[in-house]
Design a protein around this motif. Sequence first.
Motif, PDB file in Angstrom:
ATOM      1  N   PHE A   5      -9.376   4.799  -1.750  1.00  0.00           N
ATOM      2  CA  PHE A   5      -8.248   4.457  -2.621  1.00  0.00           C
ATOM      3  C   PHE A   5      -8.711   4.088  -4.028  1.00  0.00           C
ATOM      4  O   PHE A   5      -8.087   4.463  -5.004  1.00  0.00           O
ATOM      5  CB  PHE A   5      -7.432   3.318  -2.020  1.00  0.00           C
ATOM      6  N   GLN A   6      -9.790   3.332  -4.122  1.00  0.00           N
ATOM      7  CA  GLN A   6     -10.213   2.841  -5.432  1.00  0.00           C
ATOM      8  C   GLN A   6     -11.194   3.769  -6.133  1.00  0.00           C
ATOM      9  O   GLN A   6     -11.454   3.604  -7.321  1.00  0.00           O
ATOM     10  CB  GLN A   6     -10.848   1.440  -5.284  1.00  0.00           C
TER      11      GLN A   6
ATOM     12  N   ALA B 169     -17.304   7.144   7.531  1.00  0.00           N
ATOM     13  CA  ALA B 169     -17.675   8.468   7.023  1.00  0.00           C
ATOM     14  C   ALA B 169     -16.823   9.575   7.627  1.00  0.00           C
ATOM     15  O   ALA B 169     -16.649  10.628   7.022  1.00  0.00           O
ATOM     16  CB  ALA B 169     -19.151   8.734   7.291  1.00  0.00           C
ATOM     17  N   ILE B 170     -16.296   9.334   8.828  1.00  0.00           N
ATOM     18  CA  ILE B 170     -15.517  10.397   9.466  1.00  0.00           C
ATOM     19  C   ILE B 170     -14.021  10.080   9.522  1.00  0.00           C
ATOM     20  O   ILE B 170     -13.237  10.870  10.052  1.00  0.00           O
ATOM     21  CB  ILE B 170     -16.028  10.689  10.901  1.00  0.00           C
ATOM     22  N   ALA B 171     -13.633   8.931   8.964  1.00  0.00           N
ATOM     23  CA  ALA B 171     -12.227   8.525   9.039  1.00  0.00           C
ATOM     24  C   ALA B 171     -11.348   9.383   8.141  1.00  0.00           C
ATOM     25  O   ALA B 171     -11.574   9.429   6.930  1.00  0.00           O
ATOM     26  CB  ALA B 171     -12.094   7.058   8.634  1.00  0.00           C
ATOM     27  N   PRO B 172     -10.356  10.091   8.700  1.00  0.00           N
ATOM     28  CA  PRO B 172      -9.454  10.868   7.845  1.00  0.00           C
ATOM     29  C   PRO B 172      -8.497   9.960   7.072  1.00  0.00           C
ATOM     30  O   PRO B 172      -8.120  10.266   5.947  1.00  0.00           O
ATOM     31  CB  PRO B 172      -8.690  11.757   8.821  1.00  0.00           C
ATOM     32  N   ASP B 173      -8.106   8.835   7.678  1.00  0.00           N
ATOM     33  CA  ASP B 173      -7.251   7.872   6.977  1.00  0.00           C
ATOM     34  C   ASP B 173      -7.530   6.491   7.548  1.00  0.00           C
ATOM     35  O   ASP B 173      -8.260   6.349   8.522  1.00  0.00           O
ATOM     36  CB  ASP B 173      -5.768   8.239   7.127  1.00  0.00           C
TER      37      ASP B 173
ATOM     38  N   SER C 247     -14.676  -1.043   3.054  1.00  0.00           N
ATOM     39  CA  SER C 247     -15.432   0.053   2.426  1.00  0.00           C
ATOM     40  C   SER C 247     -14.543   1.272   2.228  1.00  0.00           C
ATOM     41  O   SER C 247     -14.646   1.982   1.223  1.00  0.00           O
ATOM     42  CB  SER C 247     -16.641   0.458   3.282  1.00  0.00           C
ATOM     43  N   PHE C 248     -13.678   1.520   3.208  1.00  0.00           N
ATOM     44  CA  PHE C 248     -12.789   2.690   3.100  1.00  0.00           C
ATOM     45  C   PHE C 248     -11.868   2.549   1.889  1.00  0.00           C
ATOM     46  O   PHE C 248     -11.650   3.518   1.159  1.00  0.00           O
ATOM     47  CB  PHE C 248     -11.964   2.846   4.377  1.00  0.00           C
TER      48      PHE C 248
END
Lengths: 309, 269
Positions: free
Chosen positions: B94-95, B168-172, B88-89
């Motif tokens: 990226f996409q 939702a909270i992932a910076p990278d 999902s990230f």
Amino acid sequence: MVSANVLIKAVGLTKKFGDFTAVDSIDFEVYEGECVGFLGPNGAGKTTTVRMIYCFSPLTAGSLRVAGLDVTTQARRIKSIVGVSPQEDNLDPDFTVIKNLQVYARYFDIPKSEATSRALKLLKFFQLEEKRDASIAELSGGMKRRLIIARALLNEPKILLLDEPTTGLDPQGRHIVWDKIRSLRKQGITVILTTHYMDEAAALCDRVLIMENGKIIENGAPQQLIRKYVGQDVLEVEYDEALVATLKSELPDVEVEVWGEQVRVFTKQPHGVFERVAKKFPDKTLTIRNANLEDVFLKLTGRKLDEER
Amino acid sequence: MSRFKLPVLTSRVWKVWRRNFDVFLKTWHVNFLPSLLEPILYLAAFGLGLGVLITGSVDGGSYLQFIGPGLVAIAVMYGAFFECTYASFVRMYFQKTFDAIVATPVSVEEVIAGELLWGATRAAINASIVLVVVAGFGLVSSMWVLLVPALAFFGGLLFAALAMCFTAIAPDIDFFNFPTFLFITPMFLLSGTFFPLGLLPTPLQVVAFGALPLTHIVNLSRTLILGRTEQLLGFSTELMLALNVLWIVVVTLVFFLLAIMLMKKRLIK
Ligand SMILES: Nc1ncnc2c1ncn2[C@@H]1O[C@H](COP(=O)(O)OP(=O)(O)OP(=O)(O)O)[C@@H](O)[C@H]1O
Ligand SMILES: [Mg+2]
């Protein structure tokens, strides 16, 4: 083709990111069938404005109505009649070219056979037929832009939003896009575009809105703005003290702008006045050309280096 | 902070689900083989290796019987969690796939709900493949096994929702190492998957029951596949199963809504 119906109306439209005001209480109207260009330097707030029109970004203050619908409560209905070509590439790299269009059409509830026939027509028009089964990674930058615009037309929108539609396109590609915009306008579609190419804005737009620092600083038809701010002729020449002095004494209304080593001289007087002065400096290369929208843009948004000399 | 509102979800959710399903179909062989090989390796290693050392009965059956339902539950967890974190990230960050979709009549809420339902579906697919392997080893002994895909879907929804909150909270993308090693790996080992939880001291049993989602899925999976339920904390079988279901339903609901809320906050600019 431009009707008297207001299709998009913004009043006091404001967008803040934290403390930073990206769009600062702007008012504007777009009429049905019109092509309006948003011009402005990087960071002026063009994309932010466009994003509010297609309900991507919520407003911080003010009101914005699109086709009579309020963007804050009727997003779904607005999005179904708007086609969006964003500044950033967001084609789906997991699918081929044709599948990108088919999947996107599904989000609009377009039945599969209809979607395919529309997709094929659009690919043909944008000269992407040969790439129909290519993956997105195989496309050149310009092909991607054309595909994004094709995708924006799948739902046969009433309003087309084009955020820098021709950035990165070769001259042929630009003309393909220009032709498409013109032919869509004949069908009555309303177009809003942002661009950094002033020739593009002059060629396509009935009216341009010039933005700077989140505000609309000028608004009008390209020709009208050119007449208002720069007149008919522009003289371009390498900077020369004596020449500038002569110009200023002989032509009382001239405006001299110095851009680095270049001097641009504007006058509201009719054709021919510069030729007289030019004769006195036979060894200088002087260029006399028609004033254009770029002159207006630079004048309104650029630093006037002349004042600093 | 605006007032809490329930998300409005329409059938457009399935168009988002369908997008991911289409991609899956295109690459199904890449997805299919690992799901099939992994449980075979586990069962071979545990059956031919470790299992030989364990001669007594484990919770009323062979050791291999014991871990079969555990492997199914692990497939549920991995399938949904990795789909709604890493995958999902990539789509979101990226996409820019979500940005593209929300320019159409589909809303942000529907995009996220579609992603979550897809994560649940991935869990159901992966768990079903593992179940076929487990059945192939002759480790199924109850007709209730037919309900395993449904359990996998709802258990998958739970893990999808948890995963989406991290997304939702992932910076990278490297951020996901934290939940993977601090949350997923411990659960892999300590949720009654490879040994009965009853062997642990009571306080740890309470933690495993109260805080580890996988415990509940393992327990239900074992009940459906083997027709027997591990006794824990003095609960009767009926109470235990009811608590398992209740735990999954309540936590899924909470995190489903939280995931949508957090993702809205991240995506709407
Ligand atoms: N999500 C965001 N968070 C914070 N600031 C933002 C965000 N989006 C835009 N901005 C800021 O708002 C301002 C306007 O940005 P915008 O993208 O609208 O400019 P633009 O006129 O489209 O510029 P360009 O010609 O470079 O595309 C910029 O200063 C930008 O940094
Ligand atoms: Mg922009």
